[in-house]
Design an enzyme around this catalytic site. Structure first.
Site, PDB file in Angstrom:
ATOM      1  N   ARG B  13      41.276  22.456  43.618  1.00 18.29           N
ATOM      2  CA  ARG B  13      40.517  22.435  44.880  1.00 18.29           C
ATOM      3  C   ARG B  13      39.242  21.594  44.744  1.00 18.29           C
ATOM      4  NH1 ARG B  13      37.385  28.279  45.078  1.00 18.29           N
ATOM      5  NH2 ARG B  13      37.296  28.564  42.839  1.00 18.29           N
ATOM      6  N   SER B  40      34.955  28.022  49.144  1.00 18.68           N
ATOM      7  CA  SER B  40      36.260  28.097  48.468  1.00 18.68           C
ATOM      8  C   SER B  40      36.972  26.764  48.480  1.00 18.68           C
ATOM      9  CB  SER B  40      37.145  29.138  49.165  1.00 18.68           C
ATOM     10  OG  SER B  40      36.590  30.419  49.044  1.00 18.68           O
ATOM     11  N   GLU B  61      41.987  30.159  62.856  1.00 22.19           N
ATOM     12  CA  GLU B  61      42.770  29.034  62.322  1.00 22.19           C
ATOM     13  C   GLU B  61      43.618  28.356  63.402  1.00 22.19           C
ATOM     14  OE1 GLU B  61      42.710  32.092  61.019  1.00 22.19           O
ATOM     15  OE2 GLU B  61      41.618  31.814  59.130  1.00 22.19           O
ATOM     16  N   PHE B  86      46.758  30.812  55.380  1.00 23.14           N
ATOM     17  CA  PHE B  86      46.212  30.679  56.734  1.00 23.14           C
ATOM     18  C   PHE B  86      46.390  29.259  57.280  1.00 23.14           C
ATOM     19  CE2 PHE B  86      43.095  33.637  54.472  1.00 23.14           C
ATOM     20  CZ  PHE B  86      43.961  34.702  54.584  1.00 23.14           C
ATOM     21  N   HIS B 112      44.204  27.673  47.260  1.00 20.83           N
ATOM     22  CA  HIS B 112      44.608  29.023  46.879  1.00 20.83           C
ATOM     23  C   HIS B 112      46.090  29.274  47.133  1.00 20.83           C
ATOM     24  CE1 HIS B 112      40.293  29.202  46.850  1.00 20.83           C
ATOM     25  NE2 HIS B 112      40.251  30.489  46.524  1.00 20.83           N
ATOM     26  N   ARG B 170      43.388  27.433  43.069  1.00 24.67           N
ATOM     27  CA  ARG B 170      42.100  27.995  42.663  1.00 24.67           C
ATOM     28  C   ARG B 170      41.827  27.965  41.157  1.00 24.67           C
ATOM     29  NH1 ARG B 170      40.582  33.992  42.019  1.00 24.67           N
ATOM     30  NH2 ARG B 170      38.317  33.970  42.201  1.00 24.67           N
TER      31      ARG B 170
END
Lengths: 281, 317
Positions: B13, B40, B61, B86, B112, B170
């Site tokens: 990421r 994140s 979203e 998501f 993630h 992640r």
């Protein structure tokens, strides 16, 4: 600039187009299409600054997004009669290999369409994105969108409605077609939405009501008022009170013609009530 | 055998975040959107340098996907950022209608992905996203293997016109691909040359495949490891050429075996050259809480699982 009589004549012709299109393929959505005929005619022939020399980015012009894509017949008819594509192409509505899909799409390259719609509740988000692109491009033109009232039952709308005021998207005029009907009955019996005006105001929008949503003068003055409210840090909502099936007496004031085509006899009655003005396709 | 080493580990990421930052400096049409996960997704630097080109959508979203579609009208190149779950399952219909069917130039950037998200557990660990996205007509699906490759992929997709799903993760994983590499969408990368078995891996499993190939080499088994960073369009030729040479294949991915890379490879082989294949993937299951290493072990997604699959598939030749 066309006068009101010219717009009325165009509206009558658009009604004929709608009836003939859905009759030919025995499918489609005449009710909401007829109810919004005056709005579309006014929008494309008086209210919006737009070019029929279509390009997807639409820089330097007002843009329109249809969220309740099932009323494609009125959209196609008005686009064609505004010069976006040949009127004869209305003959291909819902047929195989046509650019005039049951619900509008960019996929077949039909001029005038900038987003696919049909699965409900997505159009306001798209319109907001386009509005923000206009701001980034320092383009002072406006974004217009149309939504069904029943469509407001889709939750994504409320994400968009909340976002628009929070982010001060004030170059958008979203119109709600308040005809009080949806497929299974009246909006009040299916899922009552309470006071839509108060809901939009509570979410931080400026709300303009057009009580006579099938009257061209009322639409033009109401939309002019809406336009005057843009640029003030708030999104603008127009509540357009229309009659589903307007202009064809047996289709009016009922949800029965939401998604049903007239038979031969019913078509004849409908056309008789709307005499040809500009010539059938 | 060609071997790979690393001096540093980093999360993929961060490769996305740094790639996005570079795009912010080089491409004025790039805009970014996020649904309340900027830390994140490592989007902070882009936001700091380009506040006017960043859209904080909030936890919404569906609205984010629609706004991204709308931003393309006017020439913007939107990069959406949220977790893979998501980014896909939650908003499938929005992506399908407003982005894929509408031919919009949106880059759906998903962090993630897979079980290595770790302790948050199954609600956040999507193992179905590759399948969901690859089934959408016109959608490009990319799952790079390390920091450098994710950064290169992020930069490359801005120059490709059309919807793209970019999947990353992640945990910190070894950086073993070159810095400032050229990323070619749809082009497989052969990492080792072998004659006994082909190992086709994507994402975090590429390093595991290299580890497996080292161990196999010590046992006298020569494995050809291919990094498939682009699952769609798939590099059919690279797979067929290698399978023809080795006669058996193992696919490895942090995803359900249903709908993932393995199935795409099977389709190519079944059509052109039926070849024994074993699948290193999750077995139609949800994940659970745990550390990434524990989860990779429990769900059979590491070099040990690849070695076992190689042993099995070679017996089927």
């Amino acid at each position: 600039m066309p006068n009101t009589q010219q717009l009325k004549d165009l509206t009558t012709q658009v009604r004929r187009d709608i009836l003939r299109m859905v009759h030919k393929v025995n499918s489609g959505h005449p009710g909401g299409s007829l109810g919004c005929a005056e709005f579309f005619v006014s929008l494309y022939n008086h209210i919006m600054e737009h070019s029929t020399n279509f390009n997807m980015d639409g820089k330097g012009e007002d843009l329109f997004f249809l969220s309740n894509g099932h009323i494609s017949p009125v959209y196609y008819s008005v686009l064609a009669r505004s010069g976006y594509f040949p009127v004869e192409e209305l003959n291909t509505f819902r047929l195989i290999n046509s650019r005039l899909q049951g619900h509008p799409t960019t996929h077949e390259g039909l001029p005038g369409i900038r987003i696919a719609s049909g699965s409900l509740g997505q159009g306001m988000s798209v319109a907001l994105g386009a509005a923000q692109a206009k701001k980034l491009n320092n383009d002072n033109h406006l974004i217009y969108s149309l939504h069904g009232d029943g469509e407001l039952q889709e939750g994504q709308n409320w994400e968009a409605i909340m976002y628009a005021s929070a982010k001060k998207v004030d170059n958008i005029i979203s119109t709600i077609d308040l005809n009080g009907q949806q497929i299974d009955g009246s909006t009040d019996t299916v899922l009552a939405m309470g006071n839509i005006k108060e809901k939009f105001e509570a979410f931080g929008w400026i709300v303009i009501e057009i009580e006579q949503g099938n009257d061209i003068d009322s639409i033009i003055s109401g939309m002019a008022e809406a336009k005057s409210k843009t640029g003030q840090g708030k999104p603008v909502c127009v509540l357009l009170k229309t009659v589903m099936g307007n202009g064809v007496d047996f289709m009016m004031h009922t949800h029965a013609w939401h998604g049903k085509a007239p038979n031969d006899e019913q078509l004849a009655i409908g056309l008789a009530q709307n005499a040809e003005t500009l010539g059938d396709y | 055998m060609k071997t790979y080493t690393y001096t540093q580990k980093k999360d993929t990421r961060s490769g996305f975040g740094d790639g996005l930052t570079e795009l912010g400096r080089t491409n004025p049409n790039v805009v970014a959107l996020c649904a309340d996960l900027i830390g994140s997704l490592k989007m902070n630097q882009f936001i700091k340098e380009n506040p006017e080109r960043f859209f904080q959508i909030g936890i919404a979203e569906a609205n984010m996907m629609g706004i991204a579609a709308g931003l393309t009208i006017g020439g913007k190149i939107p990069f959406t950022g949220t977790f893979a779950n998501f980014s896909t399952g939650r908003v499938y219909d929005q992506i399908r209608q407003s982005i894929a069917y509408s031919d919009k130039n949106v880059k759906i950037c998903a962090s993630h992905a897979g079980v290595t998200l770790g302790e948050d557990g199954a609600t956040h660990q999507i193992l179905e996203d590759i399948g969901l996205m690859k089934m959408l007509p016109g959608m490009v699906v990319i799952n790079p293997c390390d920091y450098n490759q994710t950064k290169a992929a992020t930069i490359a997709i801005a120059d490709y016109h059309g919807p793209v799903y970019l999947r990353f993760g992640r945990p910190s994983v070894p950086i073993f691909t070159p810095e400032n590499q050229t990323f070619e969408i749809g082009k497989a990368i052969q990492l080792t040359e072998g004659k006994d078995v082909t190992i086709v891996a994507t994402g975090h499993l590429v390093w595991e495949a290299l580890e497996a190939s080292k161990a196999l080499y010590e046992r006298g088994i020569s494995a050809e490891v291919i990094n498939i960073h682009t699952i769609k369009p798939l590099d059919d030729k690279a797979i067929l050429d290698s399978a023809a040479k080795t006669g058996c294949i193992v696919t490895a991915e942090e995803h359900n075996y249903l709908g993932g890379l393995g199935e795409s490879v099977s389709r190519v082989l079944a059509k052109h050259n039926p070849t024994p294949q074993e699948f290193v993937a999750t077995n139609d299951t949800f994940g659970e809480s745990g550390t990434p290493a524990q989860l990779m072990e429990k769900y059979g997604l590491n070099s040990n699982a690849i070695i076992k699959a190689v042993e099995t598939v070679m017996k089927r030749k």
